[in-house]
Scaffold this active site. Sequence first.
Site, mmCIF file in Angstrom:
data_model
loop_
_atom_site.group_PDB
_atom_site.id
_atom_site.type_symbol
_atom_site.label_atom_id
_atom_site.label_comp_id
_atom_site.label_asym_id
_atom_site.label_seq_id
_atom_site.Cartn_x
_atom_site.Cartn_y
_atom_site.Cartn_z
ATOM 1 N N ARG A 29 0.832 -1.210 0.000
ATOM 2 C CA ARG A 29 0.000 0.000 0.000
ATOM 3 C C ARG A 29 0.862 1.255 0.000
ATOM 4 N NH1 ARG A 29 -4.918 -1.971 0.144
ATOM 5 N NH2 ARG A 29 -5.255 -3.870 1.355
ATOM 6 N N ASP A 30 0.435 2.237 -0.825
ATOM 7 C CA ASP A 30 1.136 3.522 -0.910
ATOM 8 C C ASP A 30 0.970 4.268 0.417
ATOM 9 O OD1 ASP A 30 1.996 5.502 -3.563
ATOM 10 O OD2 ASP A 30 1.597 6.444 -1.624
ATOM 11 N N HIS A 64 7.652 1.442 -10.723
ATOM 12 C CA HIS A 64 6.456 0.989 -10.008
ATOM 13 C C HIS A 64 5.202 1.311 -10.795
ATOM 14 C CE1 HIS A 64 7.628 5.009 -8.571
ATOM 15 N NE2 HIS A 64 6.332 5.267 -8.466
HETATM 16 P P1 DGP Z 1 5.915 8.337 -7.958
HETATM 17 O O1 DGP Z 1 5.578 9.795 -7.758
HETATM 18 O O2 DGP Z 1 5.221 7.759 -9.190
HETATM 19 O O3 DGP Z 1 7.402 8.088 -7.952
HETATM 20 O O4 DGP Z 1 5.267 7.581 -6.733
HETATM 21 C C1 DGP Z 1 5.958 7.242 -5.577
HETATM 22 C C2 DGP Z 1 4.940 6.809 -4.554
HETATM 23 O O5 DGP Z 1 5.632 6.122 -3.522
HETATM 24 C C3 DGP Z 1 4.178 7.941 -3.879
HETATM 25 O O6 DGP Z 1 2.777 7.795 -4.167
HETATM 26 C C4 DGP Z 1 4.434 7.761 -2.391
HETATM 27 C C5 DGP Z 1 4.995 6.366 -2.305
HETATM 28 N N1 DGP Z 1 6.000 6.181 -1.265
HETATM 29 C C6 DGP Z 1 7.136 6.913 -1.102
HETATM 30 N N2 DGP Z 1 7.846 6.459 -0.055
HETATM 31 C C7 DGP Z 1 7.144 5.408 0.445
HETATM 32 C C8 DGP Z 1 7.373 4.514 1.541
HETATM 33 O O7 DGP Z 1 8.362 4.585 2.267
HETATM 34 N N3 DGP Z 1 6.429 3.560 1.756
HETATM 35 C C9 DGP Z 1 5.316 3.440 0.967
HETATM 36 N N4 DGP Z 1 4.458 2.459 1.270
HETATM 37 N N5 DGP Z 1 5.075 4.258 -0.072
HETATM 38 C C10 DGP Z 1 5.979 5.229 -0.318
#
Ligand code: DGP
Length: 114
Positions: free
Chosen positions: A30-31, A100
Amino acid sequence: MESGCIFCKIIAGEIPAEKVYEDDEILAFRDIQPAAPTHVLLIPKAHIPTVDDLEAGQDELIGRILRTAAVVARQEGLEAGYRLVTNCGRGAGQEVFHLHVHLLGGRPFGWPPG
Ligand code: DGP
């Protein structure tokens, strides 16, 4: 594993994440900043920075990531539909340079995207 890569650290278990799917090659979790009621990130375990870095030998892996997104969408009950997004490069909003696919669902989506 790429030192300094947040997603490599999640794969290695050094940073916690709520995992929803895992196999030898793929992890889905999950984001941390959800942009929809369901917001899952699907990543290859191999460190591939962006879509621009993909090689021909990784075609099957990318296909499997998309099929896994469909499996997770079903798991999450997204019968009404869902959106898959991959940002490539800073100009498109990519912040984490480990390839991703965002799986977003649970609300209506407009087009064109912002
Ligand atoms: P992008 O902008 O496409 O590179 O999306 C990166 C996504 O990654 C963003 O929606 C937030 C998520 N994200 C960043 N750091 C972490 C983390 O440490 N854990 C999780 N679960 N998500 C993260």
